[in-house]
Scaffold this motif. Sequence first.
Motif, mmCIF file in Angstrom:
data_model
loop_
_atom_site.group_PDB
_atom_site.id
_atom_site.type_symbol
_atom_site.label_atom_id
_atom_site.label_comp_id
_atom_site.label_asym_id
_atom_site.label_seq_id
_atom_site.Cartn_x
_atom_site.Cartn_y
_atom_site.Cartn_z
ATOM 1 N N LYS A 188 7.381 -3.349 20.277
ATOM 2 C CA LYS A 188 8.095 -3.421 21.441
ATOM 3 C C LYS A 188 9.341 -4.205 21.399
ATOM 4 O O LYS A 188 10.347 -3.631 21.748
ATOM 5 C CB LYS A 188 7.200 -4.056 22.580
ATOM 6 N N ALA A 189 9.251 -5.309 20.616
ATOM 7 C CA ALA A 189 10.417 -5.850 20.565
ATOM 8 C C ALA A 189 11.393 -5.514 19.554
ATOM 9 O O ALA A 189 12.567 -5.557 19.685
ATOM 10 C CB ALA A 189 10.058 -7.648 20.097
ATOM 11 N N LEU A 190 10.784 -5.158 18.461
ATOM 12 C CA LEU A 190 11.666 -3.962 17.518
ATOM 13 C C LEU A 190 12.489 -3.105 18.035
ATOM 14 O O LEU A 190 13.555 -2.497 17.833
ATOM 15 C CB LEU A 190 10.939 -3.777 16.392
ATOM 16 N N SER A 205 -4.655 -11.279 20.934
ATOM 17 C CA SER A 205 -5.339 -10.825 19.755
ATOM 18 C C SER A 205 -4.275 -10.123 18.886
ATOM 19 O O SER A 205 -3.262 -10.046 19.144
ATOM 20 C CB SER A 205 -6.205 -9.610 20.356
ATOM 21 N N PRO A 206 -4.810 -9.732 17.622
ATOM 22 C CA PRO A 206 -3.787 -9.283 16.395
ATOM 23 C C PRO A 206 -3.232 -7.844 17.093
ATOM 24 O O PRO A 206 -2.013 -7.566 16.725
ATOM 25 C CB PRO A 206 -4.574 -8.946 15.541
ATOM 26 N N GLU A 207 -4.125 -6.925 17.819
ATOM 27 C CA GLU A 207 -3.782 -5.909 18.378
ATOM 28 C C GLU A 207 -2.712 -6.078 19.464
ATOM 29 O O GLU A 207 -1.634 -5.277 19.346
ATOM 30 C CB GLU A 207 -5.003 -4.837 18.809
ATOM 31 N N GLU A 208 -2.830 -6.754 20.361
ATOM 32 C CA GLU A 208 -1.871 -7.227 21.262
ATOM 33 C C GLU A 208 -0.441 -7.710 20.474
ATOM 34 O O GLU A 208 0.735 -7.229 20.927
ATOM 35 C CB GLU A 208 -2.312 -8.197 22.301
ATOM 36 N N LYS A 209 -0.536 -8.710 19.520
ATOM 37 C CA LYS A 209 0.795 -9.017 18.815
ATOM 38 C C LYS A 209 1.416 -7.908 18.418
ATOM 39 O O LYS A 209 2.764 -7.832 18.203
ATOM 40 C CB LYS A 209 0.459 -10.456 17.856
ATOM 41 N N VAL A 210 0.826 -7.091 17.536
ATOM 42 C CA VAL A 210 1.234 -5.960 16.987
ATOM 43 C C VAL A 210 2.120 -5.149 18.106
ATOM 44 O O VAL A 210 3.076 -4.656 17.828
ATOM 45 C CB VAL A 210 0.404 -5.027 16.290
ATOM 46 N N ARG A 249 19.922 -17.774 11.836
ATOM 47 C CA ARG A 249 19.456 -16.933 12.915
ATOM 48 C C ARG A 249 18.467 -17.319 13.937
ATOM 49 O O ARG A 249 17.709 -18.039 13.257
ATOM 50 C CB ARG A 249 19.118 -15.634 12.101
ATOM 51 N N LYS A 250 18.335 -17.038 14.837
ATOM 52 C CA LYS A 250 17.526 -17.226 16.065
ATOM 53 C C LYS A 250 16.050 -16.700 15.476
ATOM 54 O O LYS A 250 16.252 -15.702 15.201
ATOM 55 C CB LYS A 250 17.738 -16.979 17.420
ATOM 56 N N SER A 251 14.906 -17.403 15.892
ATOM 57 C CA SER A 251 13.607 -16.820 15.723
ATOM 58 C C SER A 251 13.000 -16.475 17.066
ATOM 59 O O SER A 251 13.288 -17.332 17.903
ATOM 60 C CB SER A 251 12.875 -17.759 14.818
ATOM 61 N N HIS A 252 12.062 -15.801 16.914
ATOM 62 C CA HIS A 252 11.252 -15.355 18.257
ATOM 63 C C HIS A 252 9.750 -15.264 17.832
ATOM 64 O O HIS A 252 9.361 -14.582 16.994
ATOM 65 C CB HIS A 252 11.589 -13.997 18.942
ATOM 66 N N LEU A 253 9.032 -16.247 18.579
ATOM 67 C CA LEU A 253 7.435 -16.119 18.078
ATOM 68 C C LEU A 253 6.714 -15.392 18.686
ATOM 69 O O LEU A 253 6.989 -15.256 20.355
ATOM 70 C CB LEU A 253 7.068 -17.703 18.299
ATOM 71 N N ILE A 254 6.158 -14.468 18.326
ATOM 72 C CA ILE A 254 5.284 -13.279 18.939
ATOM 73 C C ILE A 254 3.864 -13.923 19.471
ATOM 74 O O ILE A 254 3.006 -14.242 18.481
ATOM 75 C CB ILE A 254 5.049 -12.162 18.110
ATOM 76 N N GLU A 255 3.760 -14.112 20.717
ATOM 77 C CA GLU A 255 2.360 -14.588 21.004
ATOM 78 C C GLU A 255 1.539 -13.487 21.772
ATOM 79 O O GLU A 255 1.886 -12.677 22.319
ATOM 80 C CB GLU A 255 2.682 -15.932 21.979
ATOM 81 N N GLY A 256 0.377 -13.583 21.428
ATOM 82 C CA GLY A 256 -0.869 -12.550 22.052
ATOM 83 C C GLY A 256 -2.095 -13.174 21.979
ATOM 84 O O GLY A 256 -2.221 -14.232 21.100
#
Length: 257
Positions: free
Chosen positions: A249-251, A239-244, A230-237
């Motif tokens: 949003k992605a979900l 700060s931890p809050e921005e990544k969450v 399965r393809k993976s997607h890296l969440i970048e941000g």
Amino acid sequence: MEIIVLMKQVPATESFIEIAQDGKSIKTDNLNWVINPYDEIALEEAIRIKEAHGGNVTVITIGQAGAQDAIRTAMAMGVDNGILINDPKALECDSLGTAKILSETIKKMDYDLIIAGQRAVDDDSYVVGPAVAQYLDIPCITLVSQQKISDKKIECERTIDGGMEVVEASLPALLTTQRGLNEPRYTSLPGIMKAKKKKIDTRTLADMEIPSPGEANSETLGLKFPSQKRKSHLIEGNSPEEKVDLLLKALQEAHFI
């Protein structure tokens, strides 16, 4: 001490594997063939035993003319003799048929110890070594990570589920190799030059008066590649809050939440 090593050639791990038109085999025209890694460990161990106890090491392989390169490499490591069984009927065999041919060949030779790789990395078959021991009616010790020979006996440390065990057997015997048994040596230039001068004993089944092993006990019905991961997607941000927030949003966009 007379030592025999069973060797197989397998495609190099960096080779690009393609399924042949029949759907049951792979294209071999452009493959780079190498010695099966577990057989390299077998060769190294045989040479070390010869260096410690004296004697000769003979490598046996089944293959086409190109398999001579693998035998030359083994000779450059320190193997004394090489036997190539080049026969179309032998090349078509399954693992049990291969073991039958090898055992019939060995029956006509003097030997104290046979060493084989635990498995071939192309078909992942563990059959040939133990089957050869069965046909020769000699002890077989598999997955050996350490061995000691004295008084015509061999004591081996072998891998078992959840640990190790120590096993002793009288010679002649057959052992299969486990990673960690040794680190195979590199071939030296003098060794390569010496190996070029050695003669390789090439035989057919008829030469050895060995009957065809007959119909295979197993059949390859088809080959296929593993399904794509399965393809993976890296969440970048930043700060931890921005990544969450980006993860939520992605979900949501994927309708998981």
